[in-house]
Design a protein around this motif. Structure first.
Motif, mmCIF file in Angstrom:
data_model
loop_
_atom_site.group_PDB
_atom_site.id
_atom_site.type_symbol
_atom_site.label_atom_id
_atom_site.label_comp_id
_atom_site.label_asym_id
_atom_site.label_seq_id
_atom_site.Cartn_x
_atom_site.Cartn_y
_atom_site.Cartn_z
ATOM 1 N N LEU A 197 0.825 -1.206 0.000
ATOM 2 C CA LEU A 197 0.000 0.000 0.000
ATOM 3 C C LEU A 197 0.861 1.260 0.000
ATOM 4 C CD1 LEU A 197 -2.754 -1.144 2.518
ATOM 5 C CD2 LEU A 197 -3.028 -0.776 0.059
ATOM 6 N N PHE A 198 1.990 1.215 0.709
ATOM 7 C CA PHE A 198 2.892 2.377 0.716
ATOM 8 C C PHE A 198 3.400 2.669 -0.695
ATOM 9 C CE2 PHE A 198 7.169 4.216 1.028
ATOM 10 C CZ PHE A 198 6.882 5.368 1.727
ATOM 11 N N GLU A 199 3.821 1.635 -1.405
ATOM 12 C CA GLU A 199 4.316 1.817 -2.770
ATOM 13 C C GLU A 199 3.216 2.337 -3.686
ATOM 14 O OE1 GLU A 199 7.358 1.568 -3.767
ATOM 15 O OE2 GLU A 199 8.179 0.794 -1.882
ATOM 16 N N LYS A 200 1.986 1.938 -3.425
ATOM 17 C CA LYS A 200 0.859 2.347 -4.255
ATOM 18 C C LYS A 200 0.558 3.839 -4.126
ATOM 19 C CE LYS A 200 -4.081 1.327 -4.937
ATOM 20 N NZ LYS A 200 -5.215 0.458 -4.499
ATOM 21 N N TYR A 201 0.733 4.387 -2.929
ATOM 22 C CA TYR A 201 0.293 5.768 -2.684
ATOM 23 C C TYR A 201 1.420 6.777 -2.427
ATOM 24 C CZ TYR A 201 -4.410 3.814 -2.155
ATOM 25 O OH TYR A 201 -5.606 3.194 -2.380
ATOM 26 N N LYS A 202 2.663 6.329 -2.341
ATOM 27 C CA LYS A 202 3.743 7.210 -1.895
ATOM 28 C C LYS A 202 3.977 8.400 -2.812
ATOM 29 C CE LYS A 202 7.556 4.715 -4.123
ATOM 30 N NZ LYS A 202 8.851 4.049 -3.915
ATOM 31 N N ASP A 203 3.683 8.269 -4.104
ATOM 32 C CA ASP A 203 3.917 9.365 -5.049
ATOM 33 C C ASP A 203 2.731 10.309 -5.145
ATOM 34 O OD1 ASP A 203 6.453 8.371 -5.681
ATOM 35 O OD2 ASP A 203 5.643 7.049 -7.240
ATOM 36 N N LYS A 204 1.637 9.975 -4.477
ATOM 37 C CA LYS A 204 0.417 10.788 -4.566
ATOM 38 C C LYS A 204 0.138 11.568 -3.288
ATOM 39 C CE LYS A 204 -1.656 7.239 -7.548
ATOM 40 N NZ LYS A 204 -2.780 6.277 -7.687
ATOM 41 N N PHE A 205 0.677 11.099 -2.168
ATOM 42 C CA PHE A 205 0.372 11.713 -0.882
ATOM 43 C C PHE A 205 1.643 11.830 -0.049
ATOM 44 C CE2 PHE A 205 -3.351 9.316 -2.289
ATOM 45 C CZ PHE A 205 -4.362 10.260 -2.193
ATOM 46 N N SER A 206 1.580 12.634 1.015
ATOM 47 C CA SER A 206 2.692 12.712 1.959
ATOM 48 C C SER A 206 2.762 11.433 2.763
ATOM 49 C CB SER A 206 2.510 13.912 2.888
ATOM 50 O OG SER A 206 1.418 13.681 3.777
ATOM 51 N N ASN A 207 3.907 11.181 3.410
ATOM 52 C CA ASN A 207 4.048 9.969 4.223
ATOM 53 C C ASN A 207 3.019 9.917 5.338
ATOM 54 O OD1 ASN A 207 6.137 9.194 2.628
ATOM 55 N ND2 ASN A 207 7.738 9.416 4.157
ATOM 56 N N LEU A 208 2.722 11.083 5.926
ATOM 57 C CA LEU A 208 1.730 11.130 6.999
ATOM 58 C C LEU A 208 0.358 10.726 6.471
ATOM 59 C CD1 LEU A 208 1.058 11.815 9.927
ATOM 60 C CD2 LEU A 208 0.730 14.195 9.227
ATOM 61 N N GLU A 209 0.007 11.220 5.286
ATOM 62 C CA GLU A 209 -1.283 10.873 4.694
ATOM 63 C C GLU A 209 -1.319 9.397 4.299
ATOM 64 O OE1 GLU A 209 -2.637 15.048 2.536
ATOM 65 O OE2 GLU A 209 -1.053 13.836 1.616
ATOM 66 N N VAL A 210 -0.197 8.886 3.799
ATOM 67 C CA VAL A 210 -0.137 7.484 3.401
ATOM 68 C C VAL A 210 -0.355 6.568 4.611
ATOM 69 C CG1 VAL A 210 1.351 5.655 2.508
ATOM 70 C CG2 VAL A 210 1.316 7.868 1.384
ATOM 71 N N SER A 211 0.185 6.946 5.756
ATOM 72 C CA SER A 211 -0.005 6.133 6.966
ATOM 73 C C SER A 211 -1.482 5.983 7.301
ATOM 74 C CB SER A 211 0.741 6.769 8.152
ATOM 75 O OG SER A 211 2.128 6.650 7.990
ATOM 76 N N ASP A 212 -2.231 7.076 7.201
ATOM 77 C CA ASP A 212 -3.667 7.010 7.474
ATOM 78 C C ASP A 212 -4.382 6.155 6.432
ATOM 79 O OD1 ASP A 212 -3.481 8.620 9.709
ATOM 80 O OD2 ASP A 212 -3.827 10.478 8.591
ATOM 81 N N ILE A 213 -3.979 6.281 5.165
ATOM 82 C CA ILE A 213 -4.599 5.489 4.102
ATOM 83 C C ILE A 213 -4.356 4.007 4.324
ATOM 84 C CG2 ILE A 213 -4.517 4.959 1.635
ATOM 85 C CD1 ILE A 213 -3.869 7.937 1.161
ATOM 86 N N ILE A 214 -3.129 3.653 4.689
ATOM 87 C CA ILE A 214 -2.793 2.246 4.933
ATOM 88 C C ILE A 214 -3.670 1.655 6.021
ATOM 89 C CG2 ILE A 214 -1.006 0.725 5.880
ATOM 90 C CD1 ILE A 214 1.060 2.447 4.402
ATOM 91 N N GLU A 215 -3.853 2.381 7.110
ATOM 92 C CA GLU A 215 -4.646 1.868 8.223
ATOM 93 C C GLU A 215 -6.105 1.665 7.837
ATOM 94 O OE1 GLU A 215 -3.995 4.354 11.614
ATOM 95 O OE2 GLU A 215 -1.823 4.152 11.488
ATOM 96 N N ASN A 216 -6.593 2.456 6.869
ATOM 97 C CA ASN A 216 -7.980 2.325 6.433
ATOM 98 C C ASN A 216 -8.164 1.274 5.347
ATOM 99 O OD1 ASN A 216 -9.158 4.333 8.107
ATOM 100 N ND2 ASN A 216 -8.359 5.939 6.773
ATOM 101 N N GLU A 217 -7.124 1.021 4.555
ATOM 102 C CA GLU A 217 -7.276 0.145 3.389
ATOM 103 C C GLU A 217 -6.612 -1.218 3.545
ATOM 104 O OE1 GLU A 217 -6.506 1.664 -0.453
ATOM 105 O OE2 GLU A 217 -7.596 3.539 -0.131
#
Length: 237
Positions: A197-217
């Motif tokens: 999930l980190f690799e999927k979103y790292k170029d679209k969001f900040s690391n802080l935002e990616v952490s929240d996305i990972i926990e939800n998805e």
């Protein structure tokens, strides 16, 4: 995995589905603790060799502990655990006074005030009766989504095979026992799922935002299915 559960280890879990403030206002700050005690005490015949309890707080700000755990091998382990937790509550009441009924203050200052509770009563089938063999087990990480708390009722027959799989993955398990093997096997695939999930979103969001996305998805069922395909024996999680 198809064995019928008889009088082996007992497992109990509570997940508060409404905000903690709702339960504080309606029942008082000790509501979840009291419910958990009843659940575990009713199962005391399912395991008298030890008991453990873990608590997880949801949506706690960085800088505050969000996982608490106690384990005991005392003659009456359940009573011993909740005596220690009650002592923390009494200390918080004395220190916080009116703030003892404030959700944010409780979650940031008092252990065992989270929304998720996991309890385990150990019926020892192998190993010595010491604290290291008592569940829940905890695999810690500085990324919240990579933490793992596990309590189970299982006996594996292919520990040697699973141990070798972990070594081939590059891990260095500290012991060759059921519990450590299961924990690290699940933990490996949890790490992989988080990294995917980190690799999927790292170029679209900040690391802080990616952490929240990972926990939800994060796909727990997908991760557990991959982790458990090599297990041979019985388990409950």
């Amino acid at each position: 995995m198809s064995d019928q559960i008889l009088h082996e280890c007992g497992v109990a879990m509570i997940r508060l589905r409404k905000p903690l403030s709702y339960y504080i206002e309606k029942y008082g700050p000790t509501y979840a603790m009291n419910k958990m005690y009843i659940l575990m005490e009713k199962q005391h015949n399912r395991g008298q060799d030890g008991a453990g309890i873990a608590n997880i707080k949801i949506d706690v700000r960085p800088g505050h502990r969000y996982i608490s755990r106690y384990r005991s091998v005392k003659p009456q382990p359940v009573a011993h655990l909740f005596k220690k937790i009650s002592k923390k509550y009494r200390g918080a009441l004395k220190e916080g006074k009116e703030k003892f009924r404030n959700e944010q203050w409780l979650k940031e200052n008092v252990a065992f005030t989270g929304e998720l509770w996991l309890g385990h009563l150990r019926y020892g089938t192998h190993g010595v009766n010491n604290i290291e063999n008592v569940h829940p087990f905890l695999r810690q990480n500085n990324w919240r989504s990579r933490n793992l708390v596990m309590a189970g009722n299982f006996n594996l027959t292919n520990v040697e095979e699973l141990f070798n799989i972990l070594v081939d993955l590059g891990q260095h398990p500290k012991e060759k026992v059921d519990t450590v093997t299961v924990m690290e096997k699940i933990g490996h695939f949890l790490d992989e799922e988080v990294q995917r999930l980190f690799e999927k979103y790292k170029d679209k969001f900040s690391n802080l935002e990616v952490s929240d996305i990972i926990e939800n998805e994060i796909d727990i069922q997908r991760m557990l299915k991959r982790a458990c395909k090599d297990f041979d024996g019985g388990y409950t999680m």
